[in-house]
Design an enzyme around this catalytic site. Structure first.
Site, PDB file in Angstrom:
ATOM      1  N   LYS A   1      -3.253  -8.153   7.210  1.00  0.00           N
ATOM      2  CA  LYS A   1      -4.126  -7.410   6.294  1.00  0.00           C
ATOM      3  C   LYS A   1      -3.277  -6.779   5.193  1.00  0.00           C
ATOM      4  CE  LYS A   1      -7.778  -5.013   7.825  1.00  0.00           C
ATOM      5  NZ  LYS A   1      -8.485  -3.998   8.669  1.00  0.00           N
TER       6      LYS A   1
HETATM    7  C1  E4P Z   1     -11.703  -3.253   9.314  1.00  0.00           C
HETATM    8  O1  E4P Z   1     -11.088  -4.229   8.946  1.00  0.00           O
HETATM    9  C2  E4P Z   1     -11.672  -1.964   8.595  1.00  0.00           C
HETATM   10  O2  E4P Z   1     -10.386  -1.468   8.551  1.00  0.00           O
HETATM   11  C3  E4P Z   1     -12.632  -0.996   9.240  1.00  0.00           C
HETATM   12  O3  E4P Z   1     -13.864  -1.661   9.461  1.00  0.00           O
HETATM   13  C4  E4P Z   1     -12.823   0.285   8.430  1.00  0.00           C
HETATM   14  O4  E4P Z   1     -13.863   1.019   9.006  1.00  0.00           O
HETATM   15  P1  E4P Z   1     -14.128   2.568   8.656  1.00  0.00           P
HETATM   16  O5  E4P Z   1     -14.585   2.657   7.235  1.00  0.00           O
HETATM   17  O6  E4P Z   1     -15.204   2.976   9.607  1.00  0.00           O
HETATM   18  O7  E4P Z   1     -12.831   3.278   8.872  1.00  0.00           O
END
Ligand code: E4P
Length: 214
Positions: A83
């Site tokens: 990522k």
């Molecule tokens: C996933 O890839 C993201 O990092 C995650 O869904 C972020 O979620 P949040 O906005 O609830 O922290």
């Protein structure tokens, strides 16, 4: 739409994998920080549990640092997807990693234009954050729908992971909007399974059956 689980918690992943619907995992630095084990150990354990993509995020903010971290992360397992945050440095890192065959997921996407650039830089996945857009009073699902239309219209080969999902309605909406994958927290997956009419139906079938036993 495929179902990924959005967590770094091993117990949640173990429990969810038993149902057969989990096709991959997304983590982020906040999710990993909540756990007690060292990050590498967490990722090793997740990769041993899940056959599909396991997303691990870089922490560096410069291109060289991101690329170096990505190269280390993919040594953990062939199913690691790196990522990379949606920044200029991030896109440069994506372009380098794409040439090396390293799969990337460009994260922290909040507009269709960001998704277009990430895909054109060579991202394997883009992650629009639905809940965080809703949190500031806009409609996160619309962004997923715009990205899906653009990728479809222009034959862009990049998958959309709808992220930052907060409740079951988000899941239905992003599936209808054309997300390829929804990454869903454990608690939301639990809520998706439940329906009061299912419970009432089971009770009624059982009581009718009992009444018929002479
Ligand atoms: C996933 O890839 C993201 O990092 C995650 O869904 C972020 O979620 P949040 O906005 O609830 O922290």
């Amino acid at each position: 739409m495929l179902v990924f689980i959005d967590t770094a918690n091993i117990d949640e992943i173990k429990a969810s994998c038993q149902y057969g619907y989990v096709a991959g995992v997304t983590t982020n630095p906040s999710l990993i920080a909540k756990e007690k084990l060292p990050p590498d150990e967490i990722l090793n354990q997740i990769c041993a549990l899940v056959d599909g993509p396991v997303n691990a995020e870089v922490l560096a903010e410069d291109t060289a640092g991101m690329v170096a971290e990505a190269r280390e992360l993919v040594k953990i397992s062939p199913n690691i997807v790196v990522k990379i945050p949606m920044t200029g440095s991030g896109l440069k890192a994506v372009a380098i990693l794409d040439k090396e065959g390293i799969k990337t997921n460009v994260t922290l996407i909040f507009s269709a234009n960001q998704a277009l650039l990430a895909a054109r830089s060579g991202a394997t996945y883009v992650s629009p954050f639905i809940g965080r857009v809703d949190d500031i009073g806009y409609d996160g699902v619309v962004i997923v729908s715009q990205i899906a239309q653009i990728f479809d219209l222009h034959n862009i080969n990049c998958q959309i992971i709808a992220a930052s999902i907060r409740h079951p309605r988000h899941v239905t909406e992003v599936a209808l909007a054309g997300a390829d994958i929804g990454t869903i927290p454990f608690k939301v997956l639990d809520k998706m399974k439940a329906h009061p009419l299912t419970d009432i139906g089971i009770e009624r079938f059982l009581s009718d059956w009992q009444k018929s036993i002479k």
